[in-house]
Design a protein around this motif. Sequence first.
Motif, PDB file in Angstrom:
ATOM      1  N   PRO A   1      50.679  -6.150  61.374  1.00  0.00           N
ATOM      2  CA  PRO A   1      51.065  -7.319  62.222  1.00  0.00           C
ATOM      3  C   PRO A   1      52.365  -6.302  63.551  1.00  0.00           C
ATOM      4  O   PRO A   1      52.163  -5.397  63.534  1.00  0.00           O
ATOM      5  CB  PRO A   1      52.071  -7.165  61.179  1.00  0.00           C
ATOM      6  CG  PRO A   1      52.058  -6.495  60.087  1.00  0.00           C
ATOM      7  CD  PRO A   1      50.631  -5.756  59.906  1.00  0.00           C
TER       8      PRO A   1
ATOM      9  N   HIS B   1      42.191 -15.899  57.115  1.00  0.00           N
ATOM     10  CA  HIS B   1      42.806 -15.949  58.106  1.00  0.00           C
ATOM     11  C   HIS B   1      43.689 -16.782  59.418  1.00  0.00           C
ATOM     12  O   HIS B   1      44.393 -18.158  58.948  1.00  0.00           O
ATOM     13  CB  HIS B   1      43.047 -15.160  58.821  1.00  0.00           C
ATOM     14  CG  HIS B   1      44.091 -13.794  58.429  1.00  0.00           C
ATOM     15  ND1 HIS B   1      43.571 -12.046  59.416  1.00  0.00           N
ATOM     16  CD2 HIS B   1      45.197 -13.565  57.388  1.00  0.00           C
ATOM     17  CE1 HIS B   1      44.643 -11.292  58.583  1.00  0.00           C
ATOM     18  NE2 HIS B   1      45.253 -11.707  57.876  1.00  0.00           N
TER      19      HIS B   1
ATOM     20  N   GLN C   1      50.358 -23.013  58.805  1.00  0.00           N
ATOM     21  CA  GLN C   1      51.959 -23.264  59.873  1.00  0.00           C
ATOM     22  C   GLN C   1      52.041 -24.591  59.673  1.00  0.00           C
ATOM     23  O   GLN C   1      53.325 -25.221  59.651  1.00  0.00           O
ATOM     24  CB  GLN C   1      51.336 -23.034  61.457  1.00  0.00           C
ATOM     25  CG  GLN C   1      51.744 -21.811  61.573  1.00  0.00           C
ATOM     26  CD  GLN C   1      51.660 -20.970  62.940  1.00  0.00           C
ATOM     27  OE1 GLN C   1      52.900 -21.181  63.225  1.00  0.00           O
ATOM     28  NE2 GLN C   1      50.572 -20.778  63.423  1.00  0.00           N
TER      29      GLN C   1
ATOM     30  N   HIS D   1      54.017 -22.707  56.642  1.00  0.00           N
ATOM     31  CA  HIS D   1      54.423 -21.496  55.846  1.00  0.00           C
ATOM     32  C   HIS D   1      54.546 -20.490  57.258  1.00  0.00           C
ATOM     33  O   HIS D   1      54.103 -21.218  58.475  1.00  0.00           O
ATOM     34  CB  HIS D   1      53.950 -20.564  55.328  1.00  0.00           C
ATOM     35  CG  HIS D   1      53.479 -21.511  54.182  1.00  0.00           C
ATOM     36  ND1 HIS D   1      54.711 -21.429  53.272  1.00  0.00           N
ATOM     37  CD2 HIS D   1      52.467 -22.669  53.328  1.00  0.00           C
ATOM     38  CE1 HIS D   1      54.328 -22.760  52.046  1.00  0.00           C
ATOM     39  NE2 HIS D   1      52.923 -23.014  52.127  1.00  0.00           N
ATOM     40  N   GLU D   2      55.421 -19.424  57.324  1.00  0.00           N
ATOM     41  CA  GLU D   2      55.723 -18.695  58.684  1.00  0.00           C
ATOM     42  C   GLU D   2      54.305 -17.404  58.480  1.00  0.00           C
ATOM     43  O   GLU D   2      53.931 -16.532  59.126  1.00  0.00           O
ATOM     44  CB  GLU D   2      56.717 -17.432  58.376  1.00  0.00           C
ATOM     45  CG  GLU D   2      58.272 -18.264  59.015  1.00  0.00           C
ATOM     46  CD  GLU D   2      59.112 -17.804  59.599  1.00  0.00           C
ATOM     47  OE1 GLU D   2      59.461 -16.771  59.376  1.00  0.00           O
ATOM     48  OE2 GLU D   2      60.046 -18.528  59.092  1.00  0.00           O
ATOM     49  N   THR D   3      54.026 -17.069  56.702  1.00  0.00           N
ATOM     50  CA  THR D   3      52.895 -15.350  57.080  1.00  0.00           C
ATOM     51  C   THR D   3      52.305 -15.527  55.970  1.00  0.00           C
ATOM     52  O   THR D   3      52.314 -16.584  55.291  1.00  0.00           O
ATOM     53  CB  THR D   3      54.401 -14.446  56.916  1.00  0.00           C
ATOM     54  OG1 THR D   3      54.882 -14.905  55.115  1.00  0.00           O
ATOM     55  CG2 THR D   3      55.352 -14.248  57.031  1.00  0.00           C
TER      56      THR D   3
ATOM     57  N   ASP E   1      53.288 -15.737  52.207  1.00  0.00           N
ATOM     58  CA  ASP E   1      54.017 -17.233  52.201  1.00  0.00           C
ATOM     59  C   ASP E   1      52.919 -18.103  52.250  1.00  0.00           C
ATOM     60  O   ASP E   1      52.897 -18.578  51.293  1.00  0.00           O
ATOM     61  CB  ASP E   1      54.751 -17.458  53.273  1.00  0.00           C
ATOM     62  CG  ASP E   1      56.110 -16.921  53.438  1.00  0.00           C
ATOM     63  OD1 ASP E   1      56.004 -15.945  52.726  1.00  0.00           O
ATOM     64  OD2 ASP E   1      56.783 -17.466  54.734  1.00  0.00           O
TER      65      ASP E   1
ATOM     66  N   ARG F   1      54.913  -8.238  57.186  1.00  0.00           N
ATOM     67  CA  ARG F   1      55.543 -10.236  57.092  1.00  0.00           C
ATOM     68  C   ARG F   1      54.333 -10.255  58.259  1.00  0.00           C
ATOM     69  O   ARG F   1      54.122  -9.566  60.282  1.00  0.00           O
ATOM     70  CB  ARG F   1      56.666  -9.528  58.328  1.00  0.00           C
ATOM     71  CG  ARG F   1      57.586 -10.108  57.290  1.00  0.00           C
ATOM     72  CD  ARG F   1      58.630 -10.719  57.862  1.00  0.00           C
ATOM     73  NE  ARG F   1      58.929 -11.721  58.056  1.00  0.00           N
ATOM     74  CZ  ARG F   1      59.040 -13.247  58.262  1.00  0.00           C
ATOM     75  NH1 ARG F   1      59.472 -13.191  56.848  1.00  0.00           N
ATOM     76  NH2 ARG F   1      58.561 -13.852  58.466  1.00  0.00           N
ATOM     77  N   HIS F   2      53.278 -10.154  57.818  1.00  0.00           N
ATOM     78  CA  HIS F   2      51.744 -10.809  58.995  1.00  0.00           C
ATOM     79  C   HIS F   2      52.334 -12.195  59.314  1.00  0.00           C
ATOM     80  O   HIS F   2      51.695 -13.130  57.972  1.00  0.00           O
ATOM     81  CB  HIS F   2      51.136 -10.676  58.244  1.00  0.00           C
ATOM     82  CG  HIS F   2      49.239 -10.711  58.934  1.00  0.00           C
ATOM     83  ND1 HIS F   2      48.315 -10.422  58.931  1.00  0.00           N
ATOM     84  CD2 HIS F   2      49.443 -10.620  60.615  1.00  0.00           C
ATOM     85  CE1 HIS F   2      47.400  -9.974  60.380  1.00  0.00           C
ATOM     86  NE2 HIS F   2      48.378 -10.019  60.944  1.00  0.00           N
ATOM     87  N   ASN F   3      52.984 -12.167  60.589  1.00  0.00           N
ATOM     88  CA  ASN F   3      53.155 -14.133  61.073  1.00  0.00           C
ATOM     89  C   ASN F   3      51.513 -14.959  61.272  1.00  0.00           C
ATOM     90  O   ASN F   3      50.716 -14.142  61.727  1.00  0.00           O
ATOM     91  CB  ASN F   3      54.009 -13.658  62.093  1.00  0.00           C
ATOM     92  CG  ASN F   3      55.108 -13.452  62.432  1.00  0.00           C
ATOM     93  OD1 ASN F   3      55.591 -13.848  60.991  1.00  0.00           O
ATOM     94  ND2 ASN F   3      55.878 -12.625  62.696  1.00  0.00           N
TER      95      ASN F   3
ATOM     96  N   GLN G   1      51.026 -15.011  64.762  1.00  0.00           N
ATOM     97  CA  GLN G   1      50.198 -13.824  65.933  1.00  0.00           C
ATOM     98  C   GLN G   1      48.764 -14.688  65.341  1.00  0.00           C
ATOM     99  O   GLN G   1      47.970 -14.093  66.611  1.00  0.00           O
ATOM    100  CB  GLN G   1      50.500 -12.558  65.069  1.00  0.00           C
ATOM    101  CG  GLN G   1      49.947 -11.568  65.630  1.00  0.00           C
ATOM    102  CD  GLN G   1      49.998 -10.253  65.124  1.00  0.00           C
ATOM    103  OE1 GLN G   1      51.453 -10.465  63.948  1.00  0.00           O
ATOM    104  NE2 GLN G   1      49.892  -8.833  65.136  1.00  0.00           N
TER     105      GLN G   1
END
Length: 395
Positions: A176, A245, A253, A257-259, A262, A305-307, A310
């Motif tokens: 991340p 991914h 999203q 969700h953010e990560t 999640d 925390r892998h956004n 990104q």
Amino acid sequence: MSTLVHLGLGAFHRAHQVWYTHVADPDWNYVSFTGRSARMSDLLTAQGNKYTLVTRSKDGDSFELIDTITETHPASNVERLTELMASPDVKVVTLTITEAGYDDTSDNSAPRRLATGLAARQRASAGPIAIMSCDNVSGNGAKCKAAVYAVADADLRAWMDDNVTFPTTSIDRITPATTDELIELVEKETGFADKAPVVTEPFASWVIEGEFPAGRPAWENAGVEFVNDIEPFEHRKLWLLNGSHSLMAYYGQLKGHETVADAIADPAVREKVENLWNEAAQGLPMDVTDYRASLIERFENPNIRHNLAQIAIDGATKQMNRAVPIYGIAHGPGAAWSIAAWIVYCLSTDEIKDTRAEEIAAAKQDSDPVQALCGVLGIDADDQIRATVKEIRSA
Ligand code: CS2
């Protein structure tokens, strides 16, 4: 001392190729050039190019000082790149220039800078060299070769035929983006006021097919696998890991969700991921039960925390390498869901971060935007994709 040169100095490069070299072989150093922004080279140069790699497992963090990079430069320093590539000490060039980087034919693009460097090597009679793509593109060696050949003249092409190899790779380590909290934590834990630490997961994998005519680090000491047929490994990683991914980046999203952690904890998202994996598995020669289980564990790592934002960047090119080939295997609902989620995401988001943003913006204005966005991915909007777009939009 033998030297590796790298184009695309980002967090992934420092958690992956540099870390592998650091662990495997003290006789090699890296000289790394940034992508578009010079920022990372400025930060690293100011601290002697040393940085901290934080490996974050579910049980906690470990800190490692990496000193394998000896120089960093902005991409614009073509003079230094050319000088290095004309030296017999430089034996391998590795690349992380993003999926879209291989289609870039602009003046200072990576393929052009490589061609300039290779021409200097030819003039200096500095001997053979390996150019190794480490991007998430199927057949990345052939893709990289085609990109460099396309901008080389006939004389250079003839020299390259005898002197340059383009190994193919599959690379894997979830990395991340660095945050301010990480910078503070590293100083607190190590005493080093590191402005450019990198955080990564414990897992790492690097599979390579191809020749290194001038030699290479003893990467096998750090677990790199050298294989004769990389395709199944490459497809397994690209379709299962990167494929899910991207599905999570768009659908997750849209669901707020953010990560990654999640998204994978949401049963509705998880079901779509499992569908996608069932379809991809039909195109793979190996059993992927254990691989899937390990992906779930990696995605669930509560400390990473892998956004999703990104991962969502550059979706047009990424989906062409991810959801589209999986859709080609089974025409199934999982890949259709991923394609449709990208379409709905594009239609409902004003600021799309994508090197192909203009194409996407034009497609959104079309009288049939679903077809036009499918066109950006090189496919037709069939009934299944149209119905899935409707279903996601009405949810
Ligand atoms: C991700 C990859 O951002 C993305 O597109 O899918 O960076 C992924 O985390 C790496 O390939 C993992 O090895």
